[in-house]
Structure formats: C-alpha cells, structure tokens
Design a protein around this motif. Sequence first.
Motif: not given
Ligand code: FAD
Length: 517
Positions: A30, A49-50, A57, A73-75, A80, A257, A464, A473-474
């Motif tokens: 995101s 990024e921390a 994820k 495991l990501h599909i 999408y 942060i 997300d 999701s992604m």
């Molecule tokens: P995040 O990926 O959580 O990113 C947040 C970021 O913020 C992280 O890098 C973290 O390190 C950073 N952060 C946190 N605090 C701080 C701070 N204080 N300072 C700086 N940085 C910080 N989705 C699909 O579409 N298909 C799938 O098959 C699928 N399978 C999955 C399987 C598993 C096991 C998991 C866990 C998730 C899966 N997902 C899947 C969901 C998908 O991975 C997530 O919805 C998506 O990656 C979330 O992205 P995001 O950027 O919202 O959050």
Amino acid sequence: AEALSTSFRTTLKASPSQKKRVAIIGGGLSGLSCAKYLVDAGHEPVVYEARDVLGGKVSAWQDEDGDWIETGLHIFFGAYPNVMNMFAELGIHDRLQWKIHQMIFAMQELPGEFTTFDFIPGIPAPFNFGLAILMNQKMLTFAEKLQTAPPLLPMLLEGQSFIDAQDELSVTQFMRKYGMPERINEEVFIAMAKALDFIDPDKLSMTVVLTAMNRFLNESNGLQMAFLDGNQPERWCKPSMDYIQQRGGKVLLNSPIQEIVVDPDDGTIQHLLLRSGEKIVADEYVSAMPVDIVKRMLPKRWQNMPYFRQLDELEGIPVINLHMWFNRKLKAVDHLCFSRSPLLSVYADMSVTCKEYKSDTGSMLELVFAPCSPIAGGNINWIGKSDEEIIDATMGELARLFPTEIAKDEKWPATGKQGPMGEAKLVKYAVVKVPRSVYAAIPGRNKYRPSQTSPIPHFTLAGDYTSQKFLGSMEGATLAGKLAAEVIANRAIGNPDKPVKEVQQHIIEAAKTHLAR
Ligand code: FAD
C-alpha cells in the motif's frame, strides 16, 4: 483502475509550484502504491520502511541455504484490476505465471484424490462459473446445486447494495437464513473462507464471500489464478522502488517511525520522529502501517476522535505460513490446491508452480495453516505452539492428503528415517507466524473501515484495511494506496477534499461519554 491511474498523469498532475513532499510510513504494497502514484502526479514521496526488507506481508528473505522464506503464499486473481494495471505500468506483467483456469479441491472422503471446477475457455462470465459448478459431479448433488443458486441471484441483480447489506451476517448465518443446503458449507465455504481470510465460515462476513463471487461472476477470467515467478521483494517491490526513485521519490529501509508528533493545542502534525531521533517534516503525511500498529502509534491527542476510535473494531487475524521441503517430488499439480482439511487452507508445490523455486529433484510445499486461533474459529491456539508441534500436526494432515506418498507416523526430521513405504522424507521446514495479519473480516466490520481522508489536516490513511471494495489483499492494499495518493493529489491542485467517511453513531457516543468522564 486504468482511468484512475491515468488521472495521476493528467487531471491530477501537479505543477512544479504545487509539488508536495509526502512522508509515507510503511513500505508494504500500500505504501509503495501510494508513492508510485504520487510520483506520477508530480510529487516527492519518501517511504519510511521499518524493516530491512520491503513488502510487509509479502516480504521474504533467504535462509542460510539460499532458499526463500515467504511471509505468505500469495495468489493473484484475474479480478485484481489495480494490481494488473500496476504490473503493466511497471513493465513486469510477464512475471505473473498464469495457471489453467481451474479450482482444485482435495477430496475429504477420498484421500489422495482431487476434484475440480473447470472454466471452459471462450464461455463468458457468469456462465463459465455456473457451468464449472454444474459439471462437477463430486462435490454437490444436482438438487443441492439448484438450492444454492437462488440465494445468490440478488447479488447479480442488485449488485453492491445487496452485497454490502449482508455484512452483518456470517457465511453460516446467511446460508441458514436463505435455505442453502448445509453441505455447501463443508464442500465449498470452509475452503473459501479459509482462503479469503484465514477463518471459518461461521466467523466470516458473508459480504466477503459475495464480493469475491461477484467479481468472479462478472469477469470471465476473474477466478483465473497466477503465481509470481519468484520472491515478491525482488520481483515486485524492487521495480516499484526503482520506478519511484527514478522519478524523484525515495524509499528508505531500516527507518522505523517511532512517533507522530502533534501540536498539543490543535492536534495537527508537527513532524514524524524516526527511531534514530531524526525529525521528518513534510507537507503531507500518510500512514501505510497495518491497523494494529496504527492503533498503537496514535498520538494521545487523536485517540478519542471517533474516526480513530472506530479502528478498535478492526483487528488483525493470526495466520501461519509453512514451507516444507521433501527429498523427492510429490505427485503435485502446477496450481493452487484447496486442502479442505481442518488445519490447512490452501497450499502449492512451489517447486512446480514458481519459476524461481523450481526443482526437478524435490518438492517444496508452501501451505497456509488456518484457522490458527480461537478468534479465527479454531479451538487450538496454534500461533502459540512450537514450530515442531505445528509441523507434526501438518505432517498428519499431509499423510491424509498424500496417503501413498507421505508416512503418517514418521517424526520428521527428528528421526530422519525414510517412511515405511519409501515415502517422501521431509528434509527441511520453515514456519512463519504472523500473529496479526489482514484484519479479521468478521460480520459488521465494513462500516468501521476508515476512509483514506482523515479529519486531521495533511494526514491520510493507506493500508489494505482502509475503506475500499476489496478486503485485505494485495489488490486491496494497492487500491488503498492509490486512493490515498488521490486524496493528496486532489488537495495539492486545490480541489476540495474527498469527504471523511461517516463514523457510526455508537462510536461517536462512546467518544463523547469518554470525554465527559
Ligand atoms: P503490510 O504489508 O502490513 O505493510 C505495512 C508495512 O508497514 C510493513 O512493511 C511494516 O514493516 C511497515 N511498518 C509498520 N510500522 C512501521 C513504522 N513504525 N515505521 C515504518 N514502517 C512501519 N493477499 C492476496 O491478494 N492474495 C493472497 O493469496 C494472499 N495470501 C496471504 C497469505 C498470508 C499468509 C498473508 C499474511 C497475507 C496474504 N495476503 C494475500 C494479504 C496481503 O499480503 C496483504 O493484504 C497486503 O500485503 C497488505 O499490504 P499493506 O501494505 O496494507 O500492509
């Protein structure tokens, strides 16, 4: 998706004098999406990024043997649109390895056997979906199929309003209310619920299932699945980072942060404080952190604002991702499999499905272990168990799924023995526990998902879990980042702000009561 992407380069494009410095907290999908669209609109984002790896994820790292360990495991699905659009814009669409248009389910009563929903090429949606279900003879009887269709018709006729209205019901409650046959739960919904949100159908909001089905019923290739051809940090996050940096933005690793520092009088942001002590001052600030961390990071001054109080209603769900390397090839398919077992959700033999992890001599199963805590519907708190206990339990399940290939009673790799029938031997494993992953989409959560626009000037939410039509999701993360970029790009060129989404009355009342105390 494409129209919104284009608008960043056209109608939302800032002139040099309108350019904003934007600090984005979080380098998951995101945060990276938000930064990508902000550079397109002529702004200067910096992603903090921390961790020492991008992707959150979807992050992954190499073990001492050079094998990749993934958070999940990501599909990818045909449905999408924002992810597909971004892959095209980054020029990496050929990195998606599309699999045959099919869904594969393990048969519970016939161990070792699988059954499929086959989507016939050339037949448009929704007929291809209907036909795929009708043609499958192993899962539901004809009468059960007929009983299943009518409750789903309003979804096609009324669309999103019907789907949204079902958010207060769990999948199981919806089934019972509309007289769907009970067996569809075991046959389809358990697999679907665990794959969509790592929880059981009696916990999952029906809106989630209907949203997914609606996309799949409206788009002919909506349910077609793809695997990325390798690890996500290098194959997706790196090209995103390069794109951002080549256009004037920055992506910084190891930059946690620690605090959002606000003016004690009016609550506006003064700066961000890095753990290193450095102060970050920007024109606009974005949180792209997961919801559970956002709640912990909220400045005291904001905590009782209804917009932020609603976040208490959202909570990440635990999930475990397993990697299991075997000494020989299992009879696996080049696809995702729905295990339909009590412990496992989906799995794939990554030595077959993913180019980078290919092996001709051994199999590497990547499996999603769910539900893994009572809040997800399970009765065992697996997230608190040791890796060995989790692997032992999984071996038991695998012995059922592959009865001729994996031995049940072997202790792997404790004894390291070959199974009694020469079965495959587990040579290595890795267990990745994510105690708080995507928000738990239990009934009634949609109304608490916050808009990207916040009531704090120059502070926007991505992630997300924020309000957008996809669940965690992604695709949801990519879209949420893009919507956050839109809020900022709009504001920068002097357009009125998109409104803050209405907060539920009971949250507003609770905030007032708290203030009165
Ligand atoms: P995040 O990926 O959580 O990113 C947040 C970021 O913020 C992280 O890098 C973290 O390190 C950073 N952060 C946190 N605090 C701080 C701070 N204080 N300072 C700086 N940085 C910080 N989705 C699909 O579409 N298909 C799938 O098959 C699928 N399978 C999955 C399987 C598993 C096991 C998991 C866990 C998730 C899966 N997902 C899947 C969901 C998908 O991975 C997530 O919805 C998506 O990656 C979330 O992205 P995001 O950027 O919202 O959050």
